[in-house]
Write a protein that holds these residues in place. Structure first.
Motif, short mmCIF file in Angstrom:
data_model
loop_
_atom_site.label_atom_id
_atom_site.label_comp_id
_atom_site.label_asym_id
_atom_site.label_seq_id
_atom_site.Cartn_x
_atom_site.Cartn_y
_atom_site.Cartn_z
N ASP A 72 0.85 -1.20 0.00
CA ASP A 72 0.00 0.00 0.00
C ASP A 72 0.88 1.25 0.00
N PRO A 73 1.57 1.52 -1.11
CA PRO A 73 2.54 2.63 -1.14
C PRO A 73 1.91 4.00 -0.92
N VAL A 74 0.71 4.22 -1.45
CA VAL A 74 0.07 5.53 -1.35
C VAL A 74 -0.28 5.85 0.10
N GLU A 75 -0.82 4.89 0.79
CA GLU A 75 -1.24 5.11 2.18
C GLU A 75 -0.04 5.22 3.12
N ILE A 76 1.00 4.43 2.89
CA ILE A 76 2.13 4.37 3.83
C ILE A 76 3.09 5.53 3.59
N ASN A 77 3.64 5.65 2.38
CA ASN A 77 4.60 6.73 2.09
C ASN A 77 4.81 6.75 0.57
N LYS A 78 4.00 7.52 -0.11
CA LYS A 78 4.02 7.55 -1.57
C LYS A 78 5.37 8.05 -2.09
N GLU A 79 5.92 9.13 -1.47
CA GLU A 79 7.18 9.70 -1.94
C GLU A 79 8.32 8.68 -1.83
N LEU A 80 8.33 7.93 -0.73
CA LEU A 80 9.37 6.92 -0.54
C LEU A 80 9.24 5.81 -1.58
N ALA A 81 8.02 5.40 -1.88
CA ALA A 81 7.80 4.36 -2.89
C ALA A 81 8.28 4.82 -4.26
N VAL A 82 8.02 6.08 -4.60
CA VAL A 82 8.47 6.62 -5.89
C VAL A 82 9.99 6.63 -5.95
N ALA A 83 10.63 7.04 -4.85
CA ALA A 83 12.10 7.10 -4.81
C ALA A 83 12.70 5.70 -4.97
N LEU A 84 12.16 4.73 -4.28
CA LEU A 84 12.66 3.36 -4.39
C LEU A 84 12.44 2.79 -5.78
N THR A 85 11.37 3.22 -6.43
CA THR A 85 11.12 2.79 -7.81
C THR A 85 12.16 3.41 -8.75
N GLN A 86 12.49 4.67 -8.53
CA GLN A 86 13.53 5.33 -9.34
C GLN A 86 14.87 4.62 -9.20
N LEU A 87 15.12 4.06 -8.02
CA LEU A 87 16.39 3.38 -7.77
C LEU A 87 16.33 1.90 -8.17
N SER A 88 15.18 1.47 -8.72
CA SER A 88 14.96 0.07 -9.14
C SER A 88 15.02 -0.90 -7.98
N ILE A 89 14.84 -0.40 -6.76
CA ILE A 89 14.73 -1.29 -5.60
C ILE A 89 13.31 -1.85 -5.53
N LEU A 90 12.35 -1.05 -6.00
CA LEU A 90 11.01 -1.55 -6.28
C LEU A 90 10.83 -1.55 -7.81
N LYS A 91 10.38 -2.66 -8.36
CA LYS A 91 10.14 -2.75 -9.80
C LYS A 91 8.72 -3.24 -10.03
N ASP A 92 7.94 -2.41 -10.72
CA ASP A 92 6.53 -2.75 -10.98
C ASP A 92 5.80 -3.06 -9.69
N GLY A 93 6.12 -2.29 -8.66
CA GLY A 93 5.44 -2.47 -7.38
C GLY A 93 5.88 -3.69 -6.60
N THR A 94 7.00 -4.29 -7.00
CA THR A 94 7.49 -5.52 -6.36
C THR A 94 8.93 -5.31 -5.90
N PRO A 95 9.32 -5.80 -4.71
CA PRO A 95 10.74 -5.68 -4.28
C PRO A 95 11.66 -6.40 -5.26
#
Length: 632
Positions: A72-95
């Motif tokens: 639940d990235p939006v509810e928990i911390n949307k900005e952090l989820a976006v940053a981790l996606t930019q770093l490819s630590i999250l890919k397509d919403g998956t670790p």
């Protein structure tokens, strides 16, 4: 009323769902900005003082945190989820990482004290680290409720058929059980009242447990994607935390082993500066202050390992201010009494625009300016011209202090007139441009030392006082929030006066310096006291020659390189002063046609000694002058 600013984030909360909303995404992007994906591919030695955020970053990228955020990235911390996606630590919403943080407990250090040869102790250390990492990876995977262990495939190198058989990698259950058996065997050796003989260690020593050298990734089938036969690849990552707890030779063994190029998993070693050589630490600091467009030493492909500092010297105060505002808002949301009063940001509490001297002090300042105008014998035209350089919006006391500085500068440059000389010139020699913000800053600092006018207040000053250290910002903010909570409990207006902020920050800075207990801290204090006295004397000169004042000593770069290349007392003192931010290392600083190495007094001692927090004002000196500040 609990104050979350008074606790470290990793101690304040344990569950990812509670920790993640408090984490700002900006420091994470800053951390990965220089070396990027290489931090996940090579051995990365992450160095920082206590509380600088090493463990927080490790906790964020651990698998249980990533899985929690992905749900639940939006509810928990949307900005952090976006940053981790930019770093490819999250890919397509998956670790994409299967990271596990492994603290170096006393058991790891105890291996060094066993009565065995150095090679056997190194073997035991490697086996213990790897077996605990494997067990940690499986515990992390078990946090995902819908994941079955039999869905996991352990992927090894194409030339590791024999190793797969020894490690039992074809079956995830057997793979984990084998790791558990190795971990238990080493644990029994460590905790035995009488250490077994080397001959009795055959089970561990003869079976080479080298998981890190063969494993490449974990493949989880039918998870998240939901389609039969589809899979998610996870890069295993071992984060060795608090590696400074190891014996120095153990640390060197661990580093030399983990930097091998045939290890493909991610591996971080997180430690304090104490165990890092002064040469490596300074090289890393020099790398941090280079311009973005230059080639950075140590970032070329093929380097054995990366030394990454948690507190680089080149971050600007403006960039850190964004982080500070974000973090403070997240923490304030956790204080219910303040949230109910709509107190959601620190700037609204701290910023004051109408700080001024008392009427009697203002009159005293005005008289001193008038008296000097008369003594200087400057013409009325020149004085009016100098006064016109000060913006009309400047507060009266600041305007008078700035005018006094301009008068002194003009008087210093004007040839002295004899009794029978003609009238003084009507053209100012110091120019007619509007004064710089730096000069106004110097005027405020002089007003503080002369009249006690508050200087260290407001959000900008708080960010500057934090030295780009998140934990330091939280600690300084915590003391201010304590005062705010007291006011709220007493039903008083929820704001902090400039004087209260100033007094709290100065008192806390002195306390922090008193609490220093790092190696050579007494000599570091001696060095700081001598440097601060010289900087303060220059700052308080009537003509403010450095505008906002001095907070650094500048040594010619070539001279500093010579002393840092030698192993002597000053080198060690400077190493720990840099490491614990008592001093900030600013090499290759170009000024006046020369290249300097600036030794800049850190923010905490600058507040304690009443110096500016701005960079650039320094006193030229030589190495012998610097060494003279150290007591025998």
């Amino acid at each position: 009323m609990d104050n979350p600013f008074k606790k470290r984030a990793t101690e304040y909360v344990a569950e990812p769902s509670t920790l993640l909303p408090l984490v700002s995404h900006t420091p994470l992007l800053e951390f990965f900005s220089l070396d990027g994906v290489e931090l996940l591919e090579k051995l990365s030695i992450v160095v920082g003082t206590p509380g600088c955020g090493k463990t927080t970053i490790a906790r964020v990228i651990e698998f249980d945190s990533l899985a929690t955020l992905a749900r639940d990235p939006v509810e928990i911390n949307k900005e952090l989820a976006v940053a981790l996606t930019q770093l490819s630590i999250l890919k397509d919403g998956t670790p994409s990482l299967l990271a596990y943080r492994l603290p170096m407990t006393t058991n790891f250090r105890s291996i060094w004290d066993l009565p065995y040869s150095e090679s056997i102790r190194a073997t035991l250390l490697r086996a213990y680290v790897q077996s605990k990492a494997v067990l940690g990876w499986f515990r992390q995977l078990e946090t995902v409720e819908e994941l079955d262990i039999e869905q996991i495939e352990i992927v090894t190198g194409s030339d590791s058929e024999s190793a797969r058989q020894v490690l039992k990698a074809d079956s995830p259950s057997d793979f984990r059980e084998y790791a558990r058996r190795i971990e238990l065997a080493v644990f029994k050796v460590i905790t035995a009242l009488v250490a077994p003989s080397e001959q009795d260690l055959a089970e561990i020593i003869n079976e080479s447990y080298d998981v890190f050298e063969y494993i490449e990734r974990f493949r989880v089938r039918n998870w998240i994607v939901g389609t039969p036969g589809e899979y998610v690849d996870l890069l295993p990552m071992a984060i060795v935390d608090d590696a400074h707890e190891l014996h120095p030779l153990q640390f060197a063994q661990l580093r030399d082993w983990l930097k091998r190029r045939n290890i493909y998993i991610g591996r971080w070693v997180m430690c304090r500066p104490d165990v890092v050589s002064p040469e490596d630490y300074r090289d890393a600091m020099a790398k941090e202050v280079m311009e973005d467009g230059e080639q950075r030493p140590g970032t070329a492909g093929g380097r054995d390992y990366i030394l990454r500092l948690m507190q680089p010297s080149n971050r600007s105060a403006k960039r850190f201010l964004v982080v500070a505002r974000d973090i403070s808002s997240r923490y304030l949301n956790g204080i219910n009494e303040l949230s109910r009063r709509s107190i959601k940001t620190l700037p609204n509490i701290l910023d004051h625009n109408n700080v001024s001297l008392a009427a009697s002090q203002l009159e005293q300042l005005r008289k001193s300016v008038v008296e000097f105008q008369q003594e200087s014998r400057l013409s009325k035209t020149v004085i009016d011209s100098l006064r016109a350089r000060i913006p009309e919006t400047t507060q009266p006391d600041e305007a008078l202090a700035a005018l006094r500085i301009l008068l002194r500068r003009e008087w210093n440059r004007t040839p002295q007139l004899g009794l029978l000389d003609d009238d003084p010139t009507d053209e100012p020699l110091t120019g007619d441009r509007t004064i710089s913000p730096a000069l106004l800053e110097g005027a405020r600092l002089q007003l503080f030392h002369e009249f006690g006018r508050p200087y260290y207040f407001g959000m900008d000053k708080l960010a500057e006082a934090s030295n780009n250290n998140i934990e330091q910002f939280i600690r300084l903010s915590g003391s201010l929030i304590d005062e705010l909570i007291v006011r709220v409990v007493r039903n008083r207006k929820p704001e902090l006066s400039a004087k209260l902020q100033h007094d709290v920050l100065r008192k806390l800075s002195l306390k922090i310096m008193d609490e220093w207990d790092f190696p050579y801290h007494a000599l570091v204090k001696d060095l700081l006291a001598g440097m601060a006295k010289r900087c303060l004397d220059r700052t308080l000169l009537p003509n403010a020659p450095l505008d906002h004042g001095a907070n650094a000593i500048g040594i010619p770069q070539e001279e500093m390189d010579k002393v840092l290349a030698r192993s002597e007392r000053l080198t060690r003192v400077l190493h720990f002063a840099f490491a614990y931010k008592a001093l900030v290392f600013v090499p290759q600083y170009k000024c006046k046609g020369r290249v300097w190495c600036l030794l800049e007094i850190g923010a905490i001692p600058s507040i304690a000694y009443g110096l500016t927090l701005r960079r650039g004002g320094f006193i030229e000196d030589t190495l012998s002058g610097l060494q003279s500040l150290l007591k025998e």
